[in-house]
Design a protein around this motif. Structure first.
Motif, PDB file in Angstrom:
ATOM      1  N   MET A  16      75.420  10.499 -48.357  1.00 34.75           N
ATOM      2  CA  MET A  16      74.798   9.233 -48.747  1.00 34.75           C
ATOM      3  C   MET A  16      75.277   8.830 -50.140  1.00 34.75           C
ATOM      4  O   MET A  16      75.415   9.670 -51.031  1.00 34.75           O
ATOM      5  N   TYR A  17      75.480   7.516 -50.321  1.00 39.46           N
ATOM      6  CA  TYR A  17      75.922   6.999 -51.620  1.00 39.46           C
ATOM      7  C   TYR A  17      74.842   7.212 -52.675  1.00 39.46           C
ATOM      8  O   TYR A  17      73.658   6.929 -52.461  1.00 39.46           O
ATOM      9  N   LYS A  18      75.240   7.724 -53.846  1.00 43.70           N
ATOM     10  CA  LYS A  18      74.323   7.938 -54.961  1.00 43.70           C
ATOM     11  C   LYS A  18      74.906   7.323 -56.228  1.00 43.70           C
ATOM     12  O   LYS A  18      76.114   7.397 -56.467  1.00 43.70           O
ATOM     13  N   CYS A  19      74.029   6.724 -57.015  1.00 41.92           N
ATOM     14  CA  CYS A  19      74.453   6.189 -58.302  1.00 41.92           C
ATOM     15  C   CYS A  19      73.319   6.387 -59.304  1.00 41.92           C
ATOM     16  O   CYS A  19      72.234   6.867 -58.954  1.00 41.92           O
ATOM     17  N   ALA A  20      73.572   6.020 -60.555  1.00 41.56           N
ATOM     18  CA  ALA A  20      72.555   6.216 -61.589  1.00 41.56           C
ATOM     19  C   ALA A  20      72.556   5.067 -62.576  1.00 41.56           C
ATOM     20  O   ALA A  20      73.615   4.530 -62.930  1.00 41.56           O
ATOM     21  N   LEU A  21      71.355   4.702 -63.006  1.00 35.40           N
ATOM     22  CA  LEU A  21      71.158   3.799 -64.135  1.00 35.40           C
ATOM     23  C   LEU A  21      70.635   4.619 -65.308  1.00 35.40           C
ATOM     24  O   LEU A  21      69.757   5.473 -65.143  1.00 35.40           O
ATOM     25  N   PHE A  77      74.831  -4.771 -60.780  1.00 36.24           N
ATOM     26  CA  PHE A  77      75.342  -3.441 -60.432  1.00 36.24           C
ATOM     27  C   PHE A  77      74.754  -2.959 -59.113  1.00 36.24           C
ATOM     28  O   PHE A  77      75.432  -2.306 -58.310  1.00 36.24           O
ATOM     29  N   LEU A  78      73.490  -3.310 -58.860  1.00 38.11           N
ATOM     30  CA  LEU A  78      72.778  -2.797 -57.686  1.00 38.11           C
ATOM     31  C   LEU A  78      73.005  -3.614 -56.423  1.00 38.11           C
ATOM     32  O   LEU A  78      73.023  -3.056 -55.315  1.00 38.11           O
ATOM     33  N   LYS A  79      73.140  -4.900 -56.563  1.00 38.39           N
ATOM     34  CA  LYS A  79      73.205  -5.774 -55.387  1.00 38.39           C
ATOM     35  C   LYS A  79      74.375  -5.419 -54.475  1.00 38.39           C
ATOM     36  O   LYS A  79      75.478  -5.145 -54.934  1.00 38.39           O
ATOM     37  N   GLY A  80      74.089  -5.416 -53.182  1.00 29.41           N
ATOM     38  CA  GLY A  80      75.124  -5.128 -52.193  1.00 29.41           C
ATOM     39  C   GLY A  80      75.326  -3.658 -51.923  1.00 29.41           C
ATOM     40  O   GLY A  80      76.081  -3.294 -51.019  1.00 29.41           O
ATOM     41  N   LYS A  81      74.675  -2.789 -52.693  1.00 33.91           N
ATOM     42  CA  LYS A  81      74.807  -1.350 -52.491  1.00 33.91           C
ATOM     43  C   LYS A  81      73.706  -0.837 -51.565  1.00 33.91           C
ATOM     44  O   LYS A  81      72.571  -1.330 -51.590  1.00 33.91           O
ATOM     45  N   LYS A  82      74.037   0.180 -50.788  1.00 34.39           N
ATOM     46  CA  LYS A  82      73.076   0.869 -49.943  1.00 34.39           C
ATOM     47  C   LYS A  82      73.131   2.351 -50.253  1.00 34.39           C
ATOM     48  O   LYS A  82      74.207   2.939 -50.348  1.00 34.39           O
ATOM     49  N   GLY A  83      71.953   2.924 -50.405  1.00 33.96           N
ATOM     50  CA  GLY A  83      71.894   4.338 -50.744  1.00 33.96           C
ATOM     51  C   GLY A  83      70.774   4.588 -51.718  1.00 33.96           C
ATOM     52  O   GLY A  83      69.710   3.980 -51.633  1.00 33.96           O
ATOM     53  N   VAL A  84      71.006   5.495 -52.685  1.00 34.27           N
ATOM     54  CA  VAL A  84      69.968   5.928 -53.617  1.00 34.27           C
ATOM     55  C   VAL A  84      70.442   5.737 -55.047  1.00 34.27           C
ATOM     56  O   VAL A  84      71.583   6.074 -55.392  1.00 34.27           O
ATOM     57  N   VAL A  85      69.556   5.209 -55.892  1.00 35.90           N
ATOM     58  CA  VAL A  85      69.853   5.088 -57.317  1.00 35.90           C
ATOM     59  C   VAL A  85      68.829   5.909 -58.092  1.00 35.90           C
ATOM     60  O   VAL A  85      67.629   5.853 -57.825  1.00 35.90           O
ATOM     61  N   CYS A 110      63.979   8.165 -58.501  1.00 34.62           N
ATOM     62  CA  CYS A 110      64.957   7.813 -57.463  1.00 34.62           C
ATOM     63  C   CYS A 110      64.371   6.670 -56.642  1.00 34.62           C
ATOM     64  O   CYS A 110      63.173   6.667 -56.346  1.00 34.62           O
ATOM     65  N   PHE A 111      65.216   5.704 -56.275  1.00 40.16           N
ATOM     66  CA  PHE A 111      64.778   4.601 -55.422  1.00 40.16           C
ATOM     67  C   PHE A 111      65.805   4.363 -54.317  1.00 40.16           C
ATOM     68  O   PHE A 111      67.018   4.541 -54.541  1.00 40.16           O
ATOM     69  N   ASP A 112      65.318   3.960 -53.171  1.00 47.98           N
ATOM     70  CA  ASP A 112      66.200   3.315 -52.216  1.00 47.98           C
ATOM     71  C   ASP A 112      66.673   2.022 -52.872  1.00 47.98           C
ATOM     72  O   ASP A 112      65.857   1.223 -53.353  1.00 47.98           O
ATOM     73  N   GLU A 119      68.007  -0.864 -51.914  1.00 46.36           N
ATOM     74  CA  GLU A 119      67.564  -2.153 -51.370  1.00 46.36           C
ATOM     75  C   GLU A 119      66.075  -2.374 -51.617  1.00 46.36           C
ATOM     76  O   GLU A 119      65.641  -3.493 -51.943  1.00 46.36           O
ATOM     77  N   GLU A 120      65.277  -1.301 -51.491  1.00 47.16           N
ATOM     78  CA  GLU A 120      63.841  -1.410 -51.753  1.00 47.16           C
ATOM     79  C   GLU A 120      63.587  -1.747 -53.224  1.00 47.16           C
ATOM     80  O   GLU A 120      62.706  -2.556 -53.556  1.00 47.16           O
ATOM     81  N   LEU A 121      64.354  -1.139 -54.101  1.00 50.00           N
ATOM     82  CA  LEU A 121      64.193  -1.408 -55.532  1.00 50.00           C
ATOM     83  C   LEU A 121      64.525  -2.857 -55.854  1.00 50.00           C
ATOM     84  O   LEU A 121      63.771  -3.538 -56.566  1.00 50.00           O
ATOM     85  N   VAL A 122      65.653  -3.343 -55.348  1.00 51.95           N
ATOM     86  CA  VAL A 122      66.065  -4.730 -55.615  1.00 51.95           C
ATOM     87  C   VAL A 122      64.994  -5.708 -55.134  1.00 51.95           C
ATOM     88  O   VAL A 122      64.640  -6.662 -55.843  1.00 51.95           O
ATOM     89  N   ASN A 123      64.455  -5.465 -53.952  1.00 54.85           N
ATOM     90  CA  ASN A 123      63.410  -6.350 -53.426  1.00 54.85           C
ATOM     91  C   ASN A 123      62.143  -6.318 -54.284  1.00 54.85           C
ATOM     92  O   ASN A 123      61.478  -7.344 -54.485  1.00 54.85           O
ATOM     93  N   SER A 124      61.814  -5.142 -54.807  1.00 54.17           N
ATOM     94  CA  SER A 124      60.575  -4.992 -55.584  1.00 54.17           C
ATOM     95  C   SER A 124      60.696  -5.591 -56.983  1.00 54.17           C
ATOM     96  O   SER A 124      59.686  -6.018 -57.565  1.00 54.17           O
ATOM     97  N   LEU A 125      61.894  -5.615 -57.532  1.00 50.43           N
ATOM     98  CA  LEU A 125      62.060  -6.130 -58.897  1.00 50.43           C
ATOM     99  C   LEU A 125      61.623  -7.578 -59.015  1.00 50.43           C
ATOM    100  O   LEU A 125      61.092  -8.004 -60.058  1.00 50.43           O
ATOM    101  N   ASP A 126      61.837  -8.350 -57.965  1.00 46.39           N
ATOM    102  CA  ASP A 126      61.435  -9.760 -57.984  1.00 46.39           C
ATOM    103  C   ASP A 126      59.919  -9.928 -57.993  1.00 46.39           C
ATOM    104  O   ASP A 126      59.411 -11.018 -58.302  1.00 46.39           O
ATOM    105  N   LYS A 127      59.186  -8.882 -57.645  1.00 45.01           N
ATOM    106  CA  LYS A 127      57.728  -8.975 -57.547  1.00 45.01           C
ATOM    107  C   LYS A 127      57.013  -8.429 -58.785  1.00 45.01           C
ATOM    108  O   LYS A 127      55.782  -8.411 -58.835  1.00 45.01           O
ATOM    109  N   LEU A 128      57.792  -7.991 -59.776  1.00 44.22           N
ATOM    110  CA  LEU A 128      57.170  -7.436 -60.975  1.00 44.22           C
ATOM    111  C   LEU A 128      56.476  -8.523 -61.788  1.00 44.22           C
ATOM    112  O   LEU A 128      56.948  -9.656 -61.881  1.00 44.22           O
ATOM    113  N   SER A 129      55.363  -8.143 -62.434  1.00 48.79           N
ATOM    114  CA  SER A 129      54.619  -9.050 -63.306  1.00 48.79           C
ATOM    115  C   SER A 129      54.456  -8.382 -64.670  1.00 48.79           C
ATOM    116  O   SER A 129      54.438  -7.148 -64.783  1.00 48.79           O
ATOM    117  N   ASN A 130      54.330  -9.220 -65.703  1.00 46.71           N
ATOM    118  CA  ASN A 130      54.060  -8.684 -67.042  1.00 46.71           C
ATOM    119  C   ASN A 130      52.605  -8.874 -67.440  1.00 46.71           C
ATOM    120  O   ASN A 130      52.267  -8.943 -68.630  1.00 46.71           O
TER     121      ASN A 130
END
Length: 456
Positions: free
Chosen positions: A1-6, A89-97, A174-176, A178-189
């Motif tokens: 599985m593809y793995k990357c890191a921030l 960096f994250l968009k279009g990637k599938k796997g784990v960050v 660690c995040f999936d 695609e799940e992380l990208v979708n959740s970022l839009d729902k964050l509130s301050n």
């Protein structure tokens, strides 16, 4: 599985009180952010993105050799905002960050591997690292129900019940992707800090019925550095870890508490290291070496069975069975041969010294090539600088250089030559010759009395 890191590295760090970006402060001779990057490499994560902000250009400069990419966080609006800045960096990637902190340099490669392994094997949408503390004041709390992670609550936002929780969030995840990208839009301050918390992603995923796991680890690995006090604490932990590794591998440290070894240093078995030694960078030390007290060795190769006493060796190589010091200074780009002797108060700069050559004391050799089986008398100086340019001296094999000799570069001294003590050599010396270059002695009778210098 593809793995990357921030790696989050955008903060200046006000509490550390420095003009230098916080992540560039060093522990055990290496910038904190580079410790984290190198740990990712050891965990076989190749695709790494560092999120920079304050001092971005300097952070890029100090990490440039690591073959990574960068995202920029112009304003520091929280960890969630930082990850949002890496969306390209994250968009279009599938796997784990994995998401790591550039100011938390004590995380181990095996822990990183375990985090990714647990995340993948449990088919989680998110997995976090946590620790159990008797007093977790200041840390976000991991809220569980029936042992499952429900959410993370920052300390300042905790209610009375949540403040009693002892499991703290290590701020490593660690995040999936695609799940992380979708959740970022729902964050509130909408919180006490007015920031976007990455921890809120956990709650978002749980509300959507997604699986969130946690791996409990030793607290030492989670320590983040926010002050000079914490910097010293992290230094002590990593130094003990490094020294323990070398002792387990067959290196004797007479006093580990006063021995300072960098994270990338390699040391062979049966080497003995006395107190006060500082060994830095990519230094490689062979087997059976003895480092007597109080030397500094940086980015150098020390071959087998070398002895070093109270000396400085930088960006150089020392051959087998050679002795160095006390109080020698081996400057960059020097190569010392086997079974050589570099003695007390000797300075070698950008020079090659052949096998079995002895430079025993009070001598300077710069920009020179010296052959084998040579002997330098006390007080020899290679005069390599004419005020504007450096010049080279070449000395052949089996040459004897008498005491108080000046070799004015560029000059060549061939094999099997002798130079008389007190000579200043400005011309080449041919093989088999004796060079004498000093004024004839004159004794002037009665000179002291004539000058009135007689002691009364």
């Amino acid at each position: 599985m593809y793995k990357c890191a921030l790696i989050l590295a955008a903060g200046q760090g006000t509490r550390i009180k420095s003009d230098l970006p916080k992540v560039l402060h060093k522990i055990c001779g290496k910038e904190m952010v580079n410790h984290v990057i190198d740990t990712m490499r050891k965990a076989d994560i190749e695709d790494i993105n560092v999120i920079v902000g304050k001092g971005a250009e300097l952070v890029k400069e100090k990490t440039a050799s690591r073959n990574i990419s960068y995202s920029v966080q112009e304003e520091q609006l929280g960890t969630g905002h930082a990850v949002k800045c890496a969306i390209d960096f994250l968009k279009g990637k599938k796997g784990v960050v994995g998401v790591f902190c550039g100011d938390a340099p004590l995380i181990k490669a095996e822990t990183v591997n375990n985090l990714f392994k647990s995340h993948i094997e449990n088919n989680n949408s998110a997995t976090l690292l946590s620790s159990i503390l008797e007093d977790p004041t200041g840390y976000g709390r991991v809220v569980r129900k029936d042992n499952e992670v429900l959410k993370i609550v920052e300390h300042k936002d905790c209610d009375e019940k949540e403040l009693k929780i002892k499991e703290m969030n290590a701020a490593i995840y660690c995040f999936d992707i695609e799940e992380l990208v979708n959740s970022l839009d729902k964050l509130s301050n909408n919180n006490n800090q007015g920031e976007y918390y990455l921890t809120d992603v956990i709650g978002i995923l749980k509300e959507e019925g997604k699986s969130v796991g946690a791996v409990v680890i030793d607290y030492d690995e989670t320590i983040g550095v926010n002050s000079r006090v914490q910097l010293a604490e992290a230094e002590e932990i990593l130094r003990k870890r490094i020294n323990l590794k070398h002792m387990i591998n067959g290196v004797t440290l007479i006093d580990p508490n006063s021995t300072y070894i960098g994270d990338d240093v390699e040391i062979g078995r049966d080497t003995i290291i006395y107190p006060g030694n500082v060994i830095e960078g990519n230094t490689k030390i062979g087997e059976g070496v003895i480092l007597y007290p109080n030397s500094r060795i940086s980015n150098s190769i020390i071959s087998n069975n070398v002895e070093v006493q109270s000396s400085v060796i930088i960006d150089s190589k020392i051959g087998e069975k050679t002795t160095v010091g006390p109080f020698a200074y081996i400057r960059p780009e020097s190569i010392i041969g086997n079974n050589a002797r570099i003695g007390d108060f000797v300075e070698i700069k950008k020079s090659t010294i052949g096998n079995n050559t002895k430079v025993s004391h009070l001598t300077y050799i710069g920009d020179a090539s010296v052959g084998e089986n040579c002997n330098f008398g006390c007080g020899t100086v290679v005069v390599n600088y004419d005020g504007s340019k450096k010049h080279k001296t070449i000395i052949g094999n089996n040459s004897f250089i008498g005491c108080n000799t000046n070799l004015v570069s560029p000059v060549k001294v061939e094999d099997n030559t002798y130079i008389a003590a007190g000579s200043t050599i400005v011309n080449d010396v041919k093989e088999g010759e004796l060079a004498v270059a000093r004024a004839k002695q004159r004794n002037i009778e009665g000179w002291v009395a004539k000058k009135g210098l007689t002691n009364k």
